[in-house]
Design an enzyme around this catalytic site. Structure first.
Site, PDB file in Angstrom:
ATOM      1  N   LYS A  77     -21.499  20.939  -5.845  1.00  0.00           N
ATOM      2  CA  LYS A  77     -20.257  20.312  -5.000  1.00  0.00           C
ATOM      3  C   LYS A  77     -20.315  18.475  -5.836  1.00  0.00           C
ATOM      4  O   LYS A  77     -21.661  18.409  -6.298  1.00  0.00           O
ATOM      5  CB  LYS A  77     -20.473  19.480  -3.949  1.00  0.00           C
ATOM      6  N   ARG A 115     -25.529  29.167   0.895  1.00  0.00           N
ATOM      7  CA  ARG A 115     -24.523  29.549   0.419  1.00  0.00           C
ATOM      8  C   ARG A 115     -24.407  28.880  -1.106  1.00  0.00           C
ATOM      9  O   ARG A 115     -23.773  27.651  -1.079  1.00  0.00           O
ATOM     10  CB  ARG A 115     -23.445  28.791   1.457  1.00  0.00           C
TER      11      ARG A 115
END
Length: 286
Positions: free
Chosen positions: A204, A244
């Site tokens: 991210k 995740r």
């Protein structure tokens, strides 16, 4: 939790697994590499992403879910739409991972309750196309915890058993990098809500911002895997139940180190009769 994006426009691997055959191959590989869960998503939720039709999402997701479930893989479906969740569960999915926490589709909570499957409720404030302008907080940890608490009340009132709910702080969703790091540093405050916490940090923007010296574009998402594994290890040591990720093997090793560290830390704390530098919980297998 291994990420399987069957989309053309996901932020790091869009289009790589849009073909059903390649997606199924990838899902089987993620499982073989050590993923306890393979998370299949048919709609990108990257910043600025536009929604797709439910029919398109169903066409992308259901055949892949069905094939992986038949092969014995524990499959979750990453969707905000009740119709997709229902069809995926019918095809063998055992977990619904909803980035909107039930806010995007009023029918989601009742659908999950009727299906009797587990449910990840993520902190969410707005659709991807304009979520960045909602990244305004006075106290990000307190506000995220309060908003997740409100979701828990609504979800359980709709019939979802509390034992089947997991929480996700929603890193990168209506969050600036400083918000993401603060939430990671204070996962214990979210765990105090009494539910397992899932952390999705892989590749991210807040990781790219650090690697790029303030400019995430200097390090593309695919070049962030080692740093993502480090963040996953920090999350594990901080008490996350699940992480995740895109790169399962590297993260699996990093999380094993975090578990060993946490176990040793607890052993030292017991020996000296109290908590040391930090209280943490080893990441458990599903």
């Amino acid at each position: 939790m291994g990420i399987l994006n069957v989309t053309p426009d996901s932020f790091s691997d869009g289009g790589l697994f849009l073909d059903n055959g390649r997606a199924i191959e990838r899902g089987l590989a993620l499982s073989a590499e050590g993923a306890d869960i393979v998370d299949v998503g048919g709609e990108s939720t990257r910043p600025g992403a536009l929604p797709v039709s439910v029919d398109e999402e169903l066409a992308r997701v259901v055949p892949v879910v069905r094939a992986l479930a038949r092969a014995g893989v524990f499959v979750s479906v990453d969707t905000m739409h009740a119709a997709v969740a229902r069809a995926a569960v019918d095809a063998g999915a055992r977990l619904v991972n909803d980035v909107s926490g039930g806010l995007a589709d009023p029918a989601m909570a009742a659908t999950v309750a009727a299906a009797g499957v587990s449910y990840v409720a993520m902190h969410w404030r707005a659709p991807s196309r304009d979520m960045d302008r909602h990244a305004v907080y006075s106290d990000v940890v307190a506000e995220v915890a309060a908003e997740l608490g409100a979701r828990i009340e609504e979800l359980t009132a709709a019939g979802i058993r509390s034992s089947r709910i997991l929480l996700d702080p929603g890193l990168g969703f209506a969050k600036r990098p400083m918000h993401d790091w603060t939430l990671l540093a204070r996962l214990g405050a979210l765990r105090e809500l009494g539910f397992p916490v899932l952390v999705g940090a892989s590749r991210k923007r807040f990781i790219g911002t650090v690697l790029g010296g303030g400019d995430p574009s200097r390090v593309p998402p695919a070049g962030r895997d080692a740093a993502s594994a480090a963040v996953a290890a920090l999350a594990a040591a901080g008490g996350a139940f699940c992480v995740r990720v895109h790169d399962v093997p590297t993260t699996f090793d990093a999380v094993r180190m975090a578990a060993a560290y946490s176990e040793r830390l607890h052993s030292v704390e017991r020996a000296v009769g109290g908590p040391g530098l930090a209280a943490s919980v080893p990441l458990g297998r599903v």
